[in-house]
Design a protein around this motif. Structure first.
Motif, PDB file in Angstrom:
ATOM      1  N   PHE A   1      65.105  48.186  41.692  1.00 35.65           N
ATOM      2  CA  PHE A   1      66.402  48.432  42.336  1.00 35.65           C
ATOM      3  C   PHE A   1      67.142  49.556  41.602  1.00 35.65           C
ATOM      4  N   PHE A   2      67.133  49.481  40.254  1.00 34.78           N
ATOM      5  CA  PHE A   2      67.780  50.505  39.421  1.00 34.78           C
ATOM      6  C   PHE A   2      67.180  51.879  39.686  1.00 34.78           C
ATOM      7  N   ASP A   3      65.847  51.962  39.767  1.00 32.07           N
ATOM      8  CA  ASP A   3      65.183  53.254  39.998  1.00 32.07           C
ATOM      9  C   ASP A   3      65.576  53.844  41.350  1.00 32.07           C
ATOM     10  N   VAL A   4      65.682  52.975  42.358  1.00 32.53           N
ATOM     11  CA  VAL A   4      66.025  53.471  43.695  1.00 32.53           C
ATOM     12  C   VAL A   4      67.478  53.953  43.736  1.00 32.53           C
ATOM     13  N   VAL A   5      68.385  53.153  43.190  1.00 29.93           N
ATOM     14  CA  VAL A   5      69.814  53.529  43.218  1.00 29.93           C
ATOM     15  C   VAL A   5      70.042  54.839  42.462  1.00 29.93           C
TER      16      VAL A   5
ATOM     17  N   ASP B   1      62.237  59.136  49.369  1.00 29.69           N
ATOM     18  CA  ASP B   1      61.003  58.580  49.946  1.00 29.69           C
ATOM     19  C   ASP B   1      60.352  57.560  49.012  1.00 29.69           C
ATOM     20  N   HIS B   2      61.107  56.558  48.572  1.00 29.85           N
ATOM     21  CA  HIS B   2      60.606  55.557  47.621  1.00 29.85           C
ATOM     22  C   HIS B   2      59.803  54.494  48.358  1.00 29.85           C
ATOM     23  N   ARG B   3      58.659  54.183  47.804  1.00 32.54           N
ATOM     24  CA  ARG B   3      57.829  53.083  48.324  1.00 32.54           C
ATOM     25  C   ARG B   3      57.389  52.266  47.114  1.00 32.54           C
ATOM     26  N   GLY B   4      57.885  51.003  47.044  1.00 29.53           N
ATOM     27  CA  GLY B   4      57.562  50.190  45.875  1.00 29.53           C
ATOM     28  C   GLY B   4      57.226  48.775  46.268  1.00 29.53           C
ATOM     29  N   GLU B   5      57.150  47.906  45.266  1.00 31.59           N
ATOM     30  CA  GLU B   5      56.786  46.495  45.499  1.00 31.59           C
ATOM     31  C   GLU B   5      57.871  45.796  46.314  1.00 31.59           C
ATOM     32  N   TRP B   6      59.147  46.136  46.058  1.00 36.62           N
ATOM     33  CA  TRP B   6      60.254  45.417  46.696  1.00 36.62           C
ATOM     34  C   TRP B   6      60.960  46.245  47.758  1.00 36.62           C
ATOM     35  N   PHE B   7      60.911  47.583  47.617  1.00 35.12           N
ATOM     36  CA  PHE B   7      61.755  48.405  48.499  1.00 35.12           C
ATOM     37  C   PHE B   7      60.992  49.599  49.066  1.00 35.12           C
ATOM     38  N   LYS B   8      61.393  49.980  50.285  1.00 30.99           N
ATOM     39  CA  LYS B   8      60.926  51.227  50.903  1.00 30.99           C
ATOM     40  C   LYS B   8      62.212  51.922  51.351  1.00 30.99           C
ATOM     41  N   VAL B   9      62.575  53.016  50.679  1.00 29.95           N
ATOM     42  CA  VAL B   9      63.873  53.670  50.924  1.00 29.95           C
ATOM     43  C   VAL B   9      63.639  55.167  51.050  1.00 29.95           C
ATOM     44  N   LYS B  10      63.907  55.730  52.220  1.00 29.06           N
ATOM     45  CA  LYS B  10      63.601  57.157  52.449  1.00 29.06           C
ATOM     46  C   LYS B  10      64.636  58.037  51.761  1.00 29.06           C
ATOM     47  N   GLY B  11      65.970  57.722  51.959  1.00 25.89           N
ATOM     48  CA  GLY B  11      67.000  58.625  51.452  1.00 25.89           C
ATOM     49  C   GLY B  11      67.045  59.886  52.303  1.00 25.89           C
TER      50      GLY B  11
ATOM     51  N   PRO C   1      69.546  48.426  47.858  1.00 26.03           N
ATOM     52  CA  PRO C   1      69.879  49.581  47.008  1.00 26.03           C
ATOM     53  C   PRO C   1      70.734  50.643  47.683  1.00 26.03           C
ATOM     54  N   TYR C   2      70.482  50.942  48.958  1.00 26.72           N
ATOM     55  CA  TYR C   2      71.231  52.018  49.623  1.00 26.72           C
ATOM     56  C   TYR C   2      72.729  51.676  49.677  1.00 26.72           C
ATOM     57  N   HIS C   3      73.038  50.405  49.976  1.00 27.78           N
ATOM     58  CA  HIS C   3      74.446  49.968  50.003  1.00 27.78           C
ATOM     59  C   HIS C   3      75.093  50.171  48.637  1.00 27.78           C
ATOM     60  N   VAL C   4      74.403  49.682  47.611  1.00 28.92           N
ATOM     61  CA  VAL C   4      74.971  49.728  46.252  1.00 28.92           C
ATOM     62  C   VAL C   4      75.166  51.174  45.798  1.00 28.92           C
ATOM     63  N   ALA C   5      74.185  52.037  46.069  1.00 34.67           N
ATOM     64  CA  ALA C   5      74.296  53.447  45.672  1.00 34.67           C
ATOM     65  C   ALA C   5      75.496  54.100  46.353  1.00 34.67           C
ATOM     66  N   ARG C   6      75.670  53.806  47.619  1.00 36.48           N
ATOM     67  CA  ARG C   6      76.733  54.445  48.422  1.00 36.48           C
ATOM     68  C   ARG C   6      78.113  53.979  47.952  1.00 36.48           C
ATOM     69  N   ARG C   7      78.249  52.674  47.718  1.00 37.21           N
ATOM     70  CA  ARG C   7      79.557  52.124  47.351  1.00 37.21           C
ATOM     71  C   ARG C   7      79.991  52.615  45.971  1.00 37.21           C
ATOM     72  N   PHE C   8      79.083  52.604  44.986  1.00 38.05           N
ATOM     73  CA  PHE C   8      79.486  53.019  43.639  1.00 38.05           C
ATOM     74  C   PHE C   8      79.690  54.530  43.557  1.00 38.05           C
ATOM     75  N   ALA C   9      78.908  55.295  44.338  1.00 32.51           N
ATOM     76  CA  ALA C   9      79.135  56.748  44.361  1.00 32.51           C
ATOM     77  C   ALA C   9      80.514  57.036  44.949  1.00 32.51           C
ATOM     78  N   SER C  10      80.876  56.270  45.981  1.00 34.74           N
ATOM     79  CA  SER C  10      82.197  56.469  46.601  1.00 34.74           C
ATOM     80  C   SER C  10      83.305  56.107  45.624  1.00 34.74           C
ATOM     81  N   LEU C  11      83.158  54.962  44.916  1.00 34.24           N
ATOM     82  CA  LEU C  11      84.174  54.563  43.942  1.00 34.24           C
ATOM     83  C   LEU C  11      84.305  55.618  42.851  1.00 34.24           C
ATOM     84  N   ASP C  12      83.187  56.200  42.429  1.00 31.47           N
ATOM     85  CA  ASP C  12      83.246  57.201  41.356  1.00 31.47           C
ATOM     86  C   ASP C  12      84.024  58.437  41.803  1.00 31.47           C
ATOM     87  N   HIS C  13      83.794  58.865  43.045  1.00 35.81           N
ATOM     88  CA  HIS C  13      84.546  60.026  43.555  1.00 35.81           C
ATOM     89  C   HIS C  13      86.022  59.679  43.751  1.00 35.81           C
TER      90      HIS C  13
END
Ligand SMILES: Cc1cc2nc3c(=O)[nH]c(=O)nc-3n(C[C@H](O)[C@H](O)[C@H](O)COP(=O)(O)O)c2cc1C
Length: 444
Positions: free
Chosen positions: A160-164, A195-205, A108-120
Motif C-alpha cells: 500500500f505504501f509503495d503504491v501511494v 501501472d502497479h501490479r502487485g499481490e494486493w493491488f492493481k493501480v494504473k495511475g 491506495p488511490y483514495h489515500v494518495a489523493r486525500r493526503f496530497a490534497s491536504l498537503d496542498h
C-alpha cells in the motif's frame, strides 16, 4: 547524544484525550471531541505552544467494547480526520496536521489523493499515520466477517505504501506549464503512469493531484510488533509508540534505528515519539491530586473493557482480585498485549488494578508533577536515547492542554530543550526531515 537536541512534540488529539473519563473532569468541555469551535481553539493553542503536530487517531468503527462501557466513552462520535484537518488548516499556519488512514480498510488511490490534497491546502503540513487497523470490528463495516490476519495486514500495508508514494510521484514538480499562449496546461514528459501490479493491488495511475508540496506528506507509523518495527524502519519518518518504561524505550529506539542503518537509511530521518500522558501542578502533590481525581472518575466497566480491547481477550470473567491469567496470542495488537502482561507481572497487579490503570491513561508513560519535574523527566528520555520527543496526551480539555502550553513549554524552552520559533513553513522542515526525491523524475 548531541547536547543541543530539541524535543519534537505531537499532540494526541483524537480522541481529544486518551483518558476514558476526561470529559467528566470539572471544567472539561464534554463535547470537545465533536465541536469545531472547541477543536479550533485547541489547534490554535497548540500552535501558540509551537507544537509540531495535531495528531488524529482513527477507527472506522465504534470501539469493540460492551455497551456497559461504550455508553461511557466520548470516542463514539468524532469527525473523520481528513474532513476535519482541512478546516483546521484554515485557522493555523505552522501546526502539522497528521491523520490516520488504515491500509487494511482503504484503497491506495483514495489515500494518495486525500493526503496530497491536504498537503496542498495546508501549505505543506500534512502527515499520514499509516496503521493496519487495531479495531477488529472495522472488518464488519467493509464486507468481511473476520479481521485480516496480523501478518497479512502488514504485507498489505507494505505494498500500500509503495503504491501511494508512487502515485505522489506521478507529476514532476515542474510539470505544470499553464501556458495560456500555447494552450499546454502541463508537459506530458513530466508525467509518469504508475501501472502497479502487485499481490494486493492493481493501480494504473497517474494521480489526479499535483505532487504534494512536501514531495510526500510525512509518513508516520504506530505499530511496535516485529512486523511493525520492520515496516517503520523501511518506510516511516515518525513513529508513535506506547512505552511505559525507559529501558524498554531505549531498546525499542535502538532496535528500529538499527534496522534503518542495515537498510542504508539515515536514523535521523525518523523521529520516535512515545505517547506521554502529562498532568502538571504548582506542586507535585497538586499534580498527583489532579490525576487521582481524574482516575476516580473511571468507571470499572470502562477499565475492564479497555483492558479487554488492548489484550485482545475478554477479561470480565476473570477473578478481578487475582493476578492476570495466561493471555493467549490473538489477532489484535501484539505490542500492547506484551506491554500490559509484563507490567502486571512486574508490579504484581490484580486484574482490577490493571483495568483501572488502562481505563485511565491506557497504561502508557506518565509525567505527573511540576513543570520542572516534567521537563526533567522528558530531558532524561531525550538525552539517553529513549526518544526524539513525545506524542503528548492531555488529561482533560481544554485545561490540561492550556496548562501544558502555559507552564511546561516555557520550562522546556528555558532549558533549551524546545524551539522558541518554528524552523520552517512545512511539517518536514520543522521536524528536520529531507524532502523525498521523485523516483521517476530525479533531480539532474
Ligand atoms: C500512539 C498510537 C496511536 C495509534 N493510533 C491508531 C489509530 O489511529 N488507529 C488504529 O487502528 N490503530 C492505532 N494504533 C494502533 C497501531 O496501529 C497498532 O495496531 C498497534 O500499535 C499494534 O501494533 P503491533 O501489532 O504492530 O504491535 C495506535 C498506536 C499507538 C501507539
Amino acid at each position: 547524544m548531541p547536547q543541543d537536541r530539541k524535543l519534537r512534540l505531537g499532540a494526541f488529539m483524537r480522541p481529544v484525550s486518551i483518558h476514558s473519563a476526561w470529559w467528566r473532569y470539572p471544567g472539561a468541555w464534554p463535547d470537545a471531541n465533536f465541536s469545531l469551535p472547541h477543536l479550533v481553539h485547541l489547534a490554535e493553542t497548540l500552535e501558540r505552544g509551537l507544537f509540531d503536530a495535531f495528531f488524529m487517531a482513527d477507527h472506522q468503527a465504534l470501539l469493540n467494547m460492551p455497551m456497559s462501557a461504550l455508553q461511557r466513552s466520548a470516542t463514539v462520535s468524532s469527525f473523520e480526520p481528513l474532513t476535519l484537518l482541512p478546516a483546521l488548516a484554515m485557522v493555523t499556519r505552522h501546526l502539522g496536521l497528521i491523520a490516520t488512514a488504515s491500509t487494511t480498510y482503504n484503497e491506495p488511490y483514495h489515500v494518495a489523493r486525500r493526503f496530497a490534497s491536504l498537503d496542498h491546502l495546508s501549505g505543506g503540513r500534512a502527515g499520514w499515520n499509516l496503521v493496519t487497523s487495531a479495531n477488529p470490528h472495522e472488518a464488519l463495516n467493509f464486507g468481511r466477517e473476520e479481521h485480516l490476519e496480523h501478518h497479512q495486514r502488514y504485507r498489505r500495508a507494505r505494498e500500500f505504501f509503495d503504491v501511494v508514494t508512487g502515485l505522489w510521484d506521478s507529476w514532476a514538480d515542474d510539470a505544470f506549464l499553464r501556458d495560456q499562449v500555447s494552450g499546454r496546461f502541463f508537459d506530458p514528459d513530466r508525467l509518469h503512469t504508475l501501472d502497479h501490479r502487485g499481490e494486493w493491488f492493481k493501480v494504473k495511475g497517474p494521480l489526479n493531484v499535483a505532487r504534494p508540496i512536501q514531495g510526500w506528506p510525512v509518513i508516520v507509523q504506530a505499530g511496535s510488533s516485529e512486523d511493525g518495527r520492520q515496516i517503520a524502519a523501511e518506510t516511516a519518518e515518525a513513529v508513535f509508540t506506547a512505552q511505559s518504561e525507559i529501558g524498554q524505550a531505549r531498546a525499542f529506539y535502538a532496535d528500529v534505528k538499527g534496522r534503518m542503518q542495515v537498510l542504508g537509511r539515515d536514523p535521523d530521518h525518523l523521529k520516535i515519539l512515545p505517547g506521554a500522558f502529562v498532568v502538571t501542578g504548582a506542586t507535585a502533590a497538586e499534580a498527583r491530586a489532579k490525576k487521582a481525581k481524574l482516575d476516580s472518575l473511571v468507571h470499572p466497566d470502562s477499565g475492564l473493557a479497555s483492558l479487554s480491547v488492548l489484550l485482545g481477550t475478554e477479561v470480565s470473567g476473570f477473578d478481578l482480585d487475582g493476578p492476570l491469567p495466561e493471555i493467549p496470542e490473538s489477532n489484535a495488537s501484539k505490542s500492547a498485549r506484551l506491554r500490559l502482561i509484563r507490567r502486571a507481572r512486574e508490579e504484581s497487579l490484580t486484574v482490577r488494578q490493571l483495568a483501572q490503570i488502562v481505563g485511565g491513561s491506557y497504561g502508557t508513560l506518565e509525567f505527573v508533577g511540576t513543570p520542572a519535574e516534567i521537563a526533567g523527566g522528558m530531558e532524561e528520555w531525550l538525552m539517553t536515547g529513549a526518544c526524539d520527543g513525545f506524542n503528548v496526551m492531555f488529561p482533560w480539555l481544554p485545561g490540561g492542554l492550556e496548562e501544558f502550553v502555559d507552564q511546561v513549554v516555557p520550562e522546556l524552552q528555558r532549558r533549551g530543550l524546545f524551539r522558541t520559533k518554528y524552523e520552517g513553513t512545512t511539517l518536514r522542515e520543522n521536524l528536520g526531515l529531507p524532502r523525498p526525491e521523485n523516483r521517476f523524475f530525479p533531480k539532474a
